[in-house]
Every structure is written in structure tokens, then in C-alpha cells.
Design a protein around this motif. Structure first.
Motif, PDB file in Angstrom:
ATOM      1  N   GLY B 220      51.266 -61.378 -53.027  1.00 53.34           N
ATOM      2  CA  GLY B 220      50.736 -60.721 -51.836  1.00 53.34           C
ATOM      3  C   GLY B 220      49.282 -61.059 -51.615  1.00 53.34           C
ATOM      4  N   THR B 221      48.515 -61.064 -52.699  1.00 55.86           N
ATOM      5  CA  THR B 221      47.095 -61.400 -52.578  1.00 55.86           C
ATOM      6  C   THR B 221      46.926 -62.832 -52.092  1.00 55.86           C
ATOM      7  OG1 THR B 221      46.517 -59.861 -54.351  1.00 55.86           O
ATOM      8  CG2 THR B 221      44.924 -61.579 -53.850  1.00 55.86           C
ATOM      9  N   ARG B 223      48.953 -64.588 -50.317  1.00 56.40           N
ATOM     10  CA  ARG B 223      49.311 -64.712 -48.904  1.00 56.40           C
ATOM     11  C   ARG B 223      48.172 -64.205 -48.027  1.00 56.40           C
ATOM     12  NH1 ARG B 223      54.156 -63.389 -49.613  1.00 56.40           N
ATOM     13  NH2 ARG B 223      53.546 -61.213 -49.653  1.00 56.40           N
ATOM     14  N   LEU B 224      47.597 -63.084 -48.404  1.00 58.99           N
ATOM     15  CA  LEU B 224      46.476 -62.559 -47.619  1.00 58.99           C
ATOM     16  C   LEU B 224      45.309 -63.535 -47.642  1.00 58.99           C
ATOM     17  CD1 LEU B 224      46.500 -58.781 -48.647  1.00 58.99           C
ATOM     18  CD2 LEU B 224      47.399 -59.822 -46.566  1.00 58.99           C
ATOM     19  N   ASP B 225      45.059 -64.116 -48.789  1.00 62.53           N
ATOM     20  CA  ASP B 225      43.951 -65.056 -48.922  1.00 62.53           C
ATOM     21  C   ASP B 225      44.161 -66.259 -48.009  1.00 62.53           C
ATOM     22  OD1 ASP B 225      41.611 -66.285 -50.080  1.00 62.53           O
ATOM     23  OD2 ASP B 225      42.986 -67.570 -51.213  1.00 62.53           O
ATOM     24  N   TRP B 229      42.421 -63.040 -44.747  1.00 61.03           N
ATOM     25  CA  TRP B 229      42.411 -61.588 -44.555  1.00 61.03           C
ATOM     26  C   TRP B 229      41.001 -61.010 -44.707  1.00 61.03           C
ATOM     27  CZ3 TRP B 229      40.984 -57.557 -47.741  1.00 61.03           C
ATOM     28  CH2 TRP B 229      41.439 -56.280 -47.396  1.00 61.03           C
ATOM     29  N   ALA B 237      45.776 -53.640 -40.461  1.00 59.40           N
ATOM     30  CA  ALA B 237      44.975 -52.523 -40.968  1.00 59.40           C
ATOM     31  C   ALA B 237      45.141 -52.356 -42.474  1.00 59.40           C
ATOM     32  CB  ALA B 237      45.356 -51.241 -40.248  1.00 59.40           C
ATOM     33  N   GLY B 238      46.339 -52.539 -42.956  1.00 54.00           N
ATOM     34  CA  GLY B 238      46.557 -52.404 -44.392  1.00 54.00           C
ATOM     35  C   GLY B 238      46.707 -53.774 -45.007  1.00 54.00           C
ATOM     36  N   ALA B 239      47.611 -53.846 -45.959  1.00 54.46           N
ATOM     37  CA  ALA B 239      47.868 -55.147 -46.570  1.00 54.46           C
ATOM     38  C   ALA B 239      49.101 -55.767 -45.937  1.00 54.46           C
ATOM     39  CB  ALA B 239      48.080 -54.999 -48.062  1.00 54.46           C
ATOM     40  N   GLY B 240      49.638 -55.111 -44.952  1.00 56.75           N
ATOM     41  CA  GLY B 240      50.888 -55.556 -44.358  1.00 56.75           C
ATOM     42  C   GLY B 240      50.754 -56.886 -43.642  1.00 56.75           C
ATOM     43  N   GLY B 241      51.853 -57.388 -43.213  1.00 58.88           N
ATOM     44  CA  GLY B 241      51.854 -58.656 -42.477  1.00 58.88           C
ATOM     45  C   GLY B 241      52.716 -59.645 -43.197  1.00 58.88           C
TER      46      GLY B 241
END
Lengths: 241, 241
Positions: B220-221, B223-225, B229, B237-241
Motif C-alpha cells: 500500500g505504501t 502504491r501511494l508513493d 501521495w 483524503a485517507g490512504a484509499g485509492g
DNA sequence: AACGCGAGGTGTACGGCGTACACCTTCGAC
DNA sequence: GTCGAAGGTGTACGCCGTACACCTCGCGTT
């Protein structure tokens, strides 16, 4: 004098290291509940009060035991760079193995009222892994919180008890010490803000960190569910994908 | 007799409930370290040994206190179905709020040597949320492990200490009790296997569960990176997506 | 109304805990 | 050889959980 007989020569002198090693061994065998200043002294062939010449009190003994266990974790690669994810994964698993060798350790860890130098060293190393991979300070901060439950075995904010110092001089001194030894920890602490305008040391929103980690788990689970994940290889060997 | 003066009439009789409520209040004020059978008895205007007519020993007192705190968590919706993720999220946050009101609670929880009925009730409710959403028994099992750190505040396997009963009759009795009161817990326990051929109650691979949750966080991290993000809304708004 | 019986509260006591404090012993530096 | 301090000892105190014997009610029975 306890344990008067020593095969050859005198009983070796006590040192802090001997005390800590014996404490770890005793806790391994008898658990944390079986570790008392008295039982430990017995094992060292010494009177209980002798221990107090080497550790301030029982809390300090536990600090030292934690330090001893964390020292067993192998050092991480210096600058994993793009391989940050694999390096982070390996380090968490290395830590888990060390803590598993000493089942009492995670319970000792969580009763530390504030992060000890050994714990800060440990966090510093992990933070550097992520930062070296180019992960932003903010995302590193949140990921570190999420990983906390894996690294330390529990969730609550380490060292959340007790008010921080309010004297500006004290704060400055603490920051200076941090900058020297734990620069990545300091950077991460300063990256807690959630808005670029209010970022400067704005403190850390525990509720946000909690929800962040929670959503990583739920979103990840949902994605696996949508793909019909099965543990025997429906999507991948682990949770990846 | 301690506390001989009582404004009107006699001192009310002790009950298990009064003991537990007062213990919770005392721990709220003085922390778990400030809670002793003696201080608790004092608060109730009673001699320490009187408590033992209502709780077997201090461990049972802590069991009861945990039960009291978990009773504060509002009940979840019966069958959230497709809204399982939102329902699970809400329940975890509800639990967090209850535990936050009693800072000693997560430490009391983690010292329970085995899951208490109240804890099993709690797990049962959460498992039903996921299962009602159609999440497979296997994925539910792993997600539950991953969520454990959020729900209970710590990671280690609840009730991992002590060997399970080996007597077949005992096992059968335990299973029957489970089936009656905690069917989802039982199903989840039976879904631990990682291969359809060896699934039947094959026990739970702790290392697998640990890595599963770890990979949810790391993937998850990552993917956000990759998406650049930022906490102030770069992706969501959160970690979603 | 009298009784007795069991649940619930009491008092005493024991062994274990962490550790303060005063003391003695030992050893290395001079 | 002497001395000072570092390190080990002995005693004692106030906590802790709780075993065990006892007393005292209040209630159901007669």
C-alpha cells in the motif's frame, strides 16, 4: 556470602554486561514474571542489592535488556535506494526473529515509558531505508507509524506518556541531540503535519495515523477480495499484487 | 470495619458489578499500577479480602474489567453486506474510542493469557461483518489477523500461550461450545490452512499471517508513493485509492 | 417468633517483591 | 604501605496478592 564455592579462583566481578546477559537468559527461561532482582542475583551468586551498583533500578534493567535484544538484529544495508521495499521487509522480519527468540521482549518494549536510545537507533535505521528509496518525508512518517505494529508488536504511540518539555531551551537541546544522532527521526517528527502551511513541528495526529494504517489494511483486503485472492496462489504468494 | 460512617442507612452490599465498575474507575484515575486489591477495597469501604467473594483473584478482576470496557463498544450492524468495509472501519474506530477512554485497557487486554468470552464475542462480530460482505473465509481469516493490531492494539497472537488440549473429547467439547456461540470464530479457525488439500483445522501459520499484514502495509505504501501521495489530498483524503 | 444456615465481610498472617541505607571488603593508584 | 573509592553485604521497610479461620448478618423454614 551466597554461592561461596567457586572451582578455581574467585568469583568473577559483576559488570553491567554480565547482569544484562544473565537477566536475558533468566527471562528466556522463566518469563518476565520469573525475573526478579532476587532471582537474578541468585543466578549471579550475589546478594540482590549488589545489582544496584550496575543498574539504577529494575526499570533500567529492562531498558538494558531491550537494548541487548535489539543488538541482535543484524544491521540493514546502508543505502538500499530503489530496493527500499525489500530492505524494509527484510528488516522487519529480522526484528521479528530477534523478538521471537525472546518472547518476553515485546512486553518489555511496550512498558518502556519513552523510547530508549536503542529504540531510536532502530527507528533511525528503518527511516533511512525508506528515505533512501525516495519516499517523501510525509509518507515515510505515516508508513513508519503503520509499520510500528509490525516492528514493535504493538500499536500505541511509543513514549506517548508524560508531557513533552515546554522550556524552549530544553526543546532546543533535545532537538540538537536528535539532529546529531537521529537525524531521520528528527526529520520524520517534523514531517507530521498534514498541510504544508502548518507543517512545522505541528505534532502528530494519532487519529490520522491510526486511520491511515487501518485503511492500508482494509483497502488492501478489498483489492484482494475483488481479485478473488486465494492463499494458495490465486493472486500471488503473499499479499502482493 | 473500614469507613464506618455512611450518611443514610447501611453501606450497600458489594456485587461483582460494583467491584468491576470501581476497579475501572480506579484504573482510569491511577493507572493499572495504581490498582491493587488493597486500594480498590479502600475505595469500596471494605477490607481487601472481601473482594475475593466476588472475583476469584486479580487476574479474574482484570478479565472482568476488560469485559466492562468491551461492553462500551456499540454493537455493529447485523448484516452490512456490500458495505462491509465501511462497517469494519467503523467498528475498529468504535473499539479504539472505547479503549482510548481507558488507557490501561490495551495493556490489560494483552496480558490475558487466553481470549476471554467477551473478546471472542468481539471477534465474532467483526468476522461476521466481513463474511456478510462475501469475503472468503480464508481472506477473512488473514484480514482479521492483520486487523488484530488495530483492534487490540498489539500484534502477538492472543492466547498463544499454553498448549491446546490434546484429549479428543476436550477438543470436541470446545468445538461444540464454539459452534454454538462463536460460529464465525470457529469457521475462521478452520480456514487457516493455506492449501485446499490440507485445510482441515491445519492450525495457523503465524509467520504467514505476519508477512501478510506486513505486505499489505508495504504494498500500500509503495502504491501511494508511486502516485505521489501527499497527506493534504494528493491522492485522496485517507490512504484509499 | 425462634432458629439455623449459608453468603458475605473481617482479621491475621505469610511469603514475595523492589529498594533505601549503613556497613564492610577489596583493589588499584600513588 | 596507604588510602580512597568502587563494589558487594546485611538489615529493614512498606508494599503486594491471597490462604485460612472466624464472625455476622439476613432470609427461609418451622
Amino acid at each position: 556470602m551466597p554461592e561461596p564455592e567457586h572451582p578455581g579462583g574467585r568469583r568473577p566481578r559483576l559488570t553491567r554486561e554480565r547482569v544484562l546477559d544473565e537477566a536475558v537468559a533468566l527471562a528466556d527461561e522463566a518469563g518476565l514474571d520469573g525475573l526478579s532482582m532476587r532471582t537474578l542475583a541468585d543466578r549471579l551468586g550475589v546478594v540482590p542489592m549488589a545489582l544496584y551498583k550496575h543498574v539504577r533500578d529494575k526499570e533500567a534493567l529492562l531498558d538494558g535488556m531491550v537494548e541487548t535484544v535489539l543488538a541482535e538484529v543484524p544491521p540493514p544495508p546502508e543505502e538500499p535506494g530503489a530496493a527500499w521495499k525489500a530492505a524494509a521487509r527484510a528488516r522487519v522480519l529480522d526484528t521479528r526473529r530477534a523478538l521471537q527468540r525472546h518472547p518476553w521482549a515485546w512486553r518489555a518494549l511496550e512498558t518502556r515509558p519513552a523510547p530508549t536510545p536503542a529504540m531510536l537507533d532502530h527507528m533511525e535505521a528503518m527511516l533511512r531505508i525508506l528515505r533512501s528509496g525516495g519516499v517523501s518525508p510525509q509518507l515515510t512518517h505515516h508508513a513508519m507509524h503503520a509499520l510500528g505494529s509490525r516492528i514493535w508488536g504493538f500499536t500505541q504511540e511509543v513514549g506517548a506518556s508524560g508531557p513533552p518539555p515546554t522550556d524552549p531551551d530544553e526543546i532546543a537541546a533535545a532537538m540538537a541531540a536528535m539532529a546529531a544522532r537521529w537525524p531521520a527521526v528528527l526529520e520524520s517528527a517534523m514531517s507530521a503535519g498534514h498541510d504544508p502551511d502548518t507543517t512545522v513541528g505541528a505534532g502528530c495526529d494519532d487519529d490520522f495515523e491510526f486511520a491511515f494504517a487501518l485503511d492500508l489494511i482494509l483497502d488492501g483486503t478489498e483489492r484482494l477480495d475483488e481479485r478473488g485472492w486465494t492463499p494458495w496462489g490465486g493472486v500471488s504468494a503473499g499479499a502482493g499484487g
